[in-house]
Write a protein that holds these residues in place. Structure first.
Motif, PDB file in Angstrom:
ATOM      1  N   GLU A   1       5.507   0.109  -8.594  1.00 17.46           N
ATOM      2  CA  GLU A   1       4.575  -0.987  -8.879  1.00 17.46           C
ATOM      3  C   GLU A   1       5.317  -2.192  -9.447  1.00 17.46           C
ATOM      4  O   GLU A   1       5.057  -3.336  -9.091  1.00 17.46           O
ATOM      5  N   TYR A   2       6.243  -1.881 -10.339  1.00 15.40           N
ATOM      6  CA  TYR A   2       7.021  -2.988 -10.925  1.00 15.40           C
ATOM      7  C   TYR A   2       7.913  -3.636  -9.876  1.00 15.40           C
ATOM      8  O   TYR A   2       8.013  -4.853  -9.790  1.00 15.40           O
ATOM      9  N   ILE A   3       8.545  -2.777  -9.073  1.00 19.17           N
ATOM     10  CA  ILE A   3       9.406  -3.331  -8.017  1.00 19.17           C
ATOM     11  C   ILE A   3       8.570  -4.181  -7.067  1.00 19.17           C
ATOM     12  O   ILE A   3       8.997  -5.234  -6.611  1.00 19.17           O
ATOM     13  N   GLY A   4       7.331  -3.701  -6.826  1.00 21.23           N
ATOM     14  CA  GLY A   4       6.429  -4.458  -5.964  1.00 21.23           C
ATOM     15  C   GLY A   4       6.182  -5.860  -6.511  1.00 21.23           C
ATOM     16  O   GLY A   4       6.191  -6.844  -5.787  1.00 21.23           O
TER      17      GLY A   4
ATOM     18  N   ARG B   1       0.799  -1.222   0.000  1.00 27.11           N
ATOM     19  CA  ARG B   1       0.000   0.000   0.000  1.00 27.11           C
ATOM     20  C   ARG B   1       0.839   1.283   0.000  1.00 27.11           C
ATOM     21  O   ARG B   1       0.450   2.251  -0.657  1.00 27.11           O
ATOM     22  N   PRO B   2       1.983   1.315   0.685  1.00 30.33           N
ATOM     23  CA  PRO B   2       2.776   2.549   0.621  1.00 30.33           C
ATOM     24  C   PRO B   2       3.118   2.947  -0.812  1.00 30.33           C
ATOM     25  O   PRO B   2       3.079   4.122  -1.169  1.00 30.33           O
ATOM     26  N   ILE B   3       3.413   1.962  -1.658  1.00 38.88           N
ATOM     27  CA  ILE B   3       3.734   2.266  -3.059  1.00 38.88           C
ATOM     28  C   ILE B   3       2.506   2.829  -3.762  1.00 38.88           C
ATOM     29  O   ILE B   3       2.590   3.817  -4.499  1.00 38.88           O
ATOM     30  N   HIS B   4       1.359   2.218  -3.515  1.00 34.62           N
ATOM     31  CA  HIS B   4       0.118   2.717  -4.133  1.00 34.62           C
ATOM     32  C   HIS B   4      -0.160   4.155  -3.699  1.00 34.62           C
ATOM     33  O   HIS B   4      -0.601   4.974  -4.494  1.00 34.62           O
TER      34      HIS B   4
END
Ligand code: UDP
Ligand code: MG
Length: 342
Positions: free
Chosen positions: A309-312, A256-259
């Motif tokens: 997102e990609y790293i996620g 969620r932090p990335i989002h």
């Protein structure tokens, strides 16, 4: 009786199989990670040994049950004391780890060792903060059909204000981040052999056990207790270790932090860009310049968010979590199933 997973059929030779119906007494192991606990370890061993003896006498568990101490690279006299205790008492076993890998790692190591020798385990701290009197009730819940039994803290007597406040904040923050962890559960917990085996399929580098265990999806129950003050010695969790622990928990359980960064970037870009569009044709002033800066910042955040997102995705792949954990296999499967595969 619930179905058993395929893995259950591959038992270690040292483990009798006739407990799988959860009726006959189980072989029970207590797993206790310890780091520089020379002041308290002997007392803890004595307390746990007394509980185990009583449970063996009551026919609740088998005589092959053990207390496993996992020495997480202690630099004091912990290992020497353990060596002595093991010599004097067949109920006690000890595992020594190379270096200090931290509480979660030591606990994980202990559980992985225990799963080949016991039907059911309880993990707890070495400092007697977790009340050993609760153990028989937890084992009873196992016989009632629960693979996981959480010991939930009703109160945290003897813990400082900072510890209590940070723990309170941590569990609520994690929930807001979409990573729900049963509140006020530490690592004082019963796990069946099947649950530990399922946990072993999670290929995490830094296992955050209290977040991963609920993901296993096994039948679970709770008992509550008042967390007591540490019997002796000081907490082995430094502020740095606590921050590391919280970050591990957050990163291993939530994207969620990335989002949030991505959404923030989009909003910023749209607002500033919209303002610029609306004010097009007018004399450029300070507001427009500020808006351009904000739009650029929004775009940057958006870029980071998309990259994130990609790293996620990569992170999830790298974690190598099992896609699912088989609960049961019925019918004629033949002899060609690799044990443990899903
Ligand atoms: N522990 C460990 N490795 C570490 C730090 C702690 O094995 O690097 C053990 C410690 O000996 C104890 C348990 O983990 O049995 C929990 O630590 P502590 O009681 O210091 O934490 P607190 O209860 O203060 O959160
Ligand atoms: Mg403690």
């Amino acid at each position: 009786m619930r179905g058993r997973t395929q893995e259950t059929k591959t038992m270690t030779p040292s483990l009798p199989e006739d407990q799988t119906e959860k009726k006959s007494p189980a072989i029970f192991w207590v797993v206790v990670p310890c780091f520089n606990e020379e002041e308290v370890i002997e007392e803890t061993a004595g307390e746990l040994r007394a509980r185990l003896m009583a449970m063996i006498e009551d026919g609740l568990i088998r005589p092959e049950s053990r207390v496993l101490f996992v020495d997480d690279g202690s630099r004091d006299g912990t290992w020497e004391i353990l060596r002595r205790l093991v010599k004097a008492d067949p109920l006690i076993a000890a595992l020594r780890l190379r270096g200090n890998g931290g509480h979660q790692n030591a606990l994980y190591a202990g559980l992985m060792e225990a799963k080949d020798y016991c039907h059911v385990s309880v993990s707890m701290d070495a400092d007697l903060q977790d009340d050993p009197d609760l153990i028989p009730a937890m084992v009873e819940k196992f016989y009632e059909g629960n693979d996981i039994v959480y010991a939930v803290r009703k109160s945290r007597r003897g813990e400082g204000l900072f510890k209590r406040a940070s723990a309170f904040g941590f569990y609520r923050f994690m929930e807001a981040m979409g990573a729900s962890i049963p509140k006020d559960c530490g690592d004082f917990r019963l796990m069946s052999r099947e649950a530990i085996k399922a946990l072993s399929l999670f290929g995490e580098d830094r296992p955050f056990l209290r977040g991963l265990v609920p993901l296993l999806g096994f039948p679970s129950a709770q008992v509550t207790f008042d967390r007591r003050p540490r019997k002796r010695g000081r907490s082995k969790y430094s502020l740095k270790a606590m921050v590391r622990f919280a970050l591990d928990g957050l990163i291993s359980l939530s994207a969620r932090p990335i989002h949030l960064i991505l959404i923030g970037g989009i909003l910023l870009f749209l607002t500033a860009g919209g303002y610029l569009l609306c004010s097009a044709g007018r004399e450029p002033g300070v507001r427009q310049i500020l808006a351009s800066i904000w739009a650029a910042a929004g775009l940057t955040l958006l870029g980071i968010g998309v990259t994130g997102e990609y790293i996620g995705r990569i992170w999830r792949e790298m974690a190598g979590r099992p896609r699912y954990i088989a609960r049961e296999r019925i019918g004629e499967w033949g002899g060609n199933i690799t044990p443990g595969s899903n």
